[in-house]
Scaffold this motif. Structure first.
Motif, PDB file in Angstrom:
ATOM      1  N   UNK A  28       1.054  -1.311   0.062  1.00 24.90           N
ATOM      2  CA  UNK A  28       0.099  -0.148   0.066  1.00 24.90           C
ATOM      3  C   UNK A  28       0.699   1.305  -0.089  1.00 24.90           C
ATOM      4  N   UNK A  29       0.757   2.092  -0.854  1.00 25.57           N
ATOM      5  CA  UNK A  29       1.412   3.428  -0.860  1.00 25.57           C
ATOM      6  C   UNK A  29       2.946   3.351  -1.024  1.00 25.57           C
ATOM      7  N   UNK A  30       3.479   2.375  -1.988  1.00 22.77           N
ATOM      8  CA  UNK A  30       4.889   2.327  -1.965  1.00 22.77           C
ATOM      9  C   UNK A  30       5.095   2.521  -3.698  1.00 22.77           C
ATOM     10  N   UNK A  31       6.531   2.859  -3.865  1.00 22.24           N
ATOM     11  CA  UNK A  31       7.124   2.804  -5.089  1.00 22.24           C
ATOM     12  C   UNK A  31       8.521   2.221  -5.154  1.00 22.24           C
ATOM     13  N   UNK A  32       8.738   1.859  -6.292  1.00 24.76           N
ATOM     14  CA  UNK A  32      10.335   1.569  -6.663  1.00 24.76           C
ATOM     15  C   UNK A  32      10.993   0.918  -5.515  1.00 24.76           C
ATOM     16  N   UNK A  33      10.213  -0.692  -5.575  1.00 27.94           N
ATOM     17  CA  UNK A  33      10.411  -1.439  -4.568  1.00 27.94           C
ATOM     18  C   UNK A  33      10.667  -2.882  -5.199  1.00 27.94           C
ATOM     19  N   UNK A  34      11.373  -3.610  -4.563  1.00 26.42           N
ATOM     20  CA  UNK A  34      11.619  -5.141  -4.956  1.00 26.42           C
ATOM     21  C   UNK A  34      11.270  -5.786  -3.720  1.00 26.42           C
ATOM     22  N   UNK A  35      10.198  -6.621  -3.809  1.00 25.45           N
ATOM     23  CA  UNK A  35       9.619  -7.402  -2.627  1.00 25.45           C
ATOM     24  C   UNK A  35       9.733  -9.004  -2.887  1.00 25.45           C
ATOM     25  N   UNK A  36      10.613  -9.900  -2.350  1.00 26.75           N
ATOM     26  CA  UNK A  36      10.730 -11.181  -2.747  1.00 26.75           C
ATOM     27  C   UNK A  36      10.197 -11.864  -1.399  1.00 26.75           C
ATOM     28  N   UNK A  37       9.118 -12.680  -1.427  1.00 28.89           N
ATOM     29  CA  UNK A  37       8.905 -13.549  -0.341  1.00 28.89           C
ATOM     30  C   UNK A  37       9.086 -15.105  -0.396  1.00 28.89           C
ATOM     31  N   UNK A  38       9.719 -15.797   0.530  1.00 32.72           N
ATOM     32  CA  UNK A  38      10.022 -17.143   0.346  1.00 32.72           C
ATOM     33  C   UNK A  38       9.582 -17.823   1.829  1.00 32.72           C
ATOM     34  N   UNK A  39       9.699 -19.038   1.758  1.00 33.21           N
ATOM     35  CA  UNK A  39       9.085 -19.803   3.068  1.00 33.21           C
ATOM     36  C   UNK A  39       9.667 -19.287   4.453  1.00 33.21           C
ATOM     37  N   UNK A  40      10.935 -18.719   4.243  1.00 34.63           N
ATOM     38  CA  UNK A  40      11.598 -18.393   5.642  1.00 34.63           C
ATOM     39  C   UNK A  40      12.339 -17.234   5.498  1.00 34.63           C
ATOM     40  N   UNK A  41      12.301 -16.409   4.545  1.00 39.02           N
ATOM     41  CA  UNK A  41      12.946 -15.095   4.224  1.00 39.02           C
ATOM     42  C   UNK A  41      12.044 -14.097   3.302  1.00 39.02           C
ATOM     43  N   UNK A  42      12.062 -13.042   3.732  1.00 41.10           N
ATOM     44  CA  UNK A  42      11.744 -11.759   3.050  1.00 41.10           C
ATOM     45  C   UNK A  42      12.580 -10.787   2.716  1.00 41.10           C
ATOM     46  N   UNK A  43      12.877 -10.383   1.492  1.00 39.44           N
ATOM     47  CA  UNK A  43      13.666  -9.297   0.928  1.00 39.44           C
ATOM     48  C   UNK A  43      12.877  -7.946   0.564  1.00 39.44           C
ATOM     49  N   UNK A  44      13.191  -6.952   1.061  1.00 37.03           N
ATOM     50  CA  UNK A  44      12.671  -5.706   0.478  1.00 37.03           C
ATOM     51  C   UNK A  44      13.448  -4.930   0.215  1.00 37.03           C
ATOM     52  N   UNK A  45      13.820  -4.468  -0.906  1.00 37.44           N
ATOM     53  CA  UNK A  45      14.844  -3.613  -1.484  1.00 37.44           C
ATOM     54  C   UNK A  45      14.154  -2.477  -2.514  1.00 37.44           C
ATOM     55  N   UNK A  46      15.183  -1.166  -2.341  1.00 38.47           N
ATOM     56  CA  UNK A  46      14.692  -0.254  -3.342  1.00 38.47           C
ATOM     57  C   UNK A  46      15.239  -0.609  -4.689  1.00 38.47           C
ATOM     58  N   UNK A  47      14.514  -0.412  -5.834  1.00 35.38           N
ATOM     59  CA  UNK A  47      14.883  -1.085  -7.120  1.00 35.38           C
ATOM     60  C   UNK A  47      16.068  -0.568  -7.603  1.00 35.38           C
ATOM     61  N   UNK A  48      16.645   0.598  -7.187  1.00 34.77           N
ATOM     62  CA  UNK A  48      17.807   1.079  -7.747  1.00 34.77           C
ATOM     63  C   UNK A  48      18.879   0.302  -7.034  1.00 34.77           C
ATOM     64  N   UNK A  49      18.762  -0.572  -5.982  1.00 31.49           N
ATOM     65  CA  UNK A  49      19.829  -0.950  -5.225  1.00 31.49           C
ATOM     66  C   UNK A  49      20.099  -2.515  -5.162  1.00 31.49           C
ATOM     67  N   UNK A  50      19.382  -3.089  -6.128  1.00 31.00           N
ATOM     68  CA  UNK A  50      19.182  -4.565  -6.236  1.00 31.00           C
ATOM     69  C   UNK A  50      20.774  -5.204  -6.348  1.00 31.00           C
ATOM     70  N   UNK A  51      21.810  -4.509  -6.756  1.00 34.92           N
ATOM     71  CA  UNK A  51      23.062  -5.312  -6.963  1.00 34.92           C
ATOM     72  C   UNK A  51      23.422  -5.349  -5.562  1.00 34.92           C
ATOM     73  N   UNK A  52      23.118  -4.637  -4.630  1.00 36.76           N
ATOM     74  CA  UNK A  52      23.665  -4.834  -3.372  1.00 36.76           C
ATOM     75  C   UNK A  52      23.163  -5.901  -2.282  1.00 36.76           C
TER      76      UNK A  52
END
Length: 481
Positions: free
Chosen positions: A324-348
């Protein structure tokens, strides 16, 4: 002339954590179409061959059974799979050297190797084959050939190749120089010049040419590769030729890339400008491009609801994800871990994996669902003195004959029939809704005698529940060594 695709299947793919992990690296990742990168690579390799040709895969021993499954998934029964199994990672120069040494003994030095990465994506197979035909023709002239990709943007994450003297009417050129990953201004200059190509990391050369150039520029590698192959007899099993590389001789090989060892040193290198699409799927941004975008430039793979959200990629494996109300994000959800990253910083993202490894956190290595030669297990819940698993055993497969010092196990069959050895020598048949208890110290084995998957719930209890509390006495997959 014999053409042999050689697939390099190594590396952890840490920029694609949490889906890519040490025990389940990037080549095994499922793309949005359901296929893995490795399966697609097998299909691409097969397109280069006549019926009955050989595809060689160089990979870690721990990844052999999963690789074999992905080969079968590619449905290439008319081709023979050959595996060179590394006891540890040693970079691309040793991997190519041992492959060349093995192929020299089998096919001679005139055989042509087409070296491919297992984690690249190429959709236009016809254009790839056309470029490879071009590369093979140049390789037969004694050249080391690399595939260059026409840049579509000033990319700072790739190495570049500067084209030199023309070699033919098809665009093949001598390589003037290789350039490391540039800064943005330099990459923009390269794009404007039109004389630079991305370095794809794919190669084509005869066995004799690469061994000669290795002897010239990295003279310690070729003799060690020959020693390793001589100490590693090949064996055939179920139509697959298997060569486990000797650990002692392989450990002597230096950890160096083929680029540093040979390609950047040699004056005998050519480049073929490829006309096919290409991606090394090097980040979540790159993978997200495989998913169609909506009107707000969002991309969804899995179950998600996006409200007032823009330019966001959501990858969900099993649960509903809402934003809700977000932009420029990468959200990766797996069974035991969640990654939330800014779209410009995925190399990190690789820094997350690096930190987890430093902390010795299991999420660096394993998923909750872990592949084994016989099937999979999924950790459903665990506490200080208990662990609950869902175990799936493939038809005809069996676990090792084993024993645990510190834990007992309770097995409940929920689908299929289990053939169990529990302490004695006489097997027990355990049907659906039946169970058996295995005390600590008992030798035991689980087998699926049926034609459908066997599914069980395993309840472990004891003072120590680590996966290393296993003493194997016999194993059909060779894990007692």
């Amino acid at each position: 002339m014999t053409v042999i695709p050689v697939i390099m299947s190594g590396g952890a793919g840490t920029r694609l954590w949490p889906v890519s992990r040490e025990s389940h690296p990037k080549p095994f990742m499922r793309l949005p179409d359901g296929q893995s990168l490795l399966s697609k690579t097998y299909g691409r390799a097969a397109a280069l061959l006549p019926q009955g040709g050989t595809i060689v895969t160089v990979t870690n021993r721990e990844h052999y059974f999963a690789s074999k499954d992905h080969f079968a998934e590619a449905r290439l029964p008319q081709h023979q799979a050959r595996f060179l199994l590394e006891p540890e990672g040693r970079n691309t120069a040793p991997a190519i050297a041992v492959a060349a040494a093995a192929l020299a003994a089998e096919y001679g030095e005139d055989a042509v190797m087409v070296v491919m990465a297992a984690d690249h994506l190429i959709q236009d197979i016809a254009a790839f084959k056309k470029a490879t035909d071009h590369a093979v023709a140049l390789a037969q002239r004694g050249l080391l050939v690399t595939y260059g990709i026409h840049p579509t943007a000033p990319e700072t994450g790739f190495g570049y190749i500067e084209s030199g003297t023309s070699l033919d009417d098809l665009g093949g050129c001598k390589v003037a120089r290789f350039v490391e990953k540039p800064d943005l201004a330099t990459a923009q200059d390269y794009l404007r010049s039109g004389n630079f190509l991305w370095n794809s990391g794919m190669f084509c050369f005869t066995v004799g040419s690469i061994l000669k150039e290795l002897q010239m520029h990295a003279p310690e590698i070729a003799p060690l590769a020959n020693e390793c192959i001589a100490s590693s007899p090949a064996q055939e099993s179920a139509g697959v030729v298997l060569q486990e590389l000797d650990g002692v001789s392989f450990a002597k090989l230096p950890d160096i890339s083929i680029d540093y060892a040979v390609m950047e040193q040699s004056t005998n290198v050519a480049v073929v400008p490829a006309q096919f699409d290409w991606s090394d799927i090097g980040s979540w941004n790159a993978l997200s491009q495989l998913v169609p975008a909506d009107a707000e430039h969002n991309r969804i793979h899995g179950d998600a609801i996006l409200i007032d959200t823009r330019n966001t990629f959501v990858h969900s494996e099993s649960r509903l994800v809402a934003t809700v109300g977000v932009e420029d994000l990468i959200v990766i959800d797996t069974a035991d871990a969640v990654l939330v990253a800014h779209a410009d910083r995925t190399q990190e993202v690789r820094q997350v994996a690096k930190q987890l490894k430093k902390l010795k956190h299991e999420a660096y290595r394993l998923h909750r669902t872990v592949a084994r030669p016989w099937g999979t297990y999924t950790v459903l819940e665990e506490g200080p003195r208990f662990k609950i698993k869902r175990i799936v055993v493939k038809p005809g497969a069996s676990l090792s004959l084993q024993m645990h010092h510190h834990r007992s196990e309770h097995w409940i069959v929920v689908q299929g029939m289990a053939k169990v050895i529990n302490g004695g020598e006489t097997p027990l048949l355990i049907n659906t809704n039946e169970s058996t208890f295995i005390p600590a110290g008992h030798r035991h084995r689980l087998e699926n005698p049926g034609v459908l998957d066997l599914v069980m719930i395993e309840v472990q209890s004891g003072e120590y529940l680590g996966e290393d509390d296993i003493v194997r006495f016999d194993d059909k997959y060779g894990r007692t060594r």
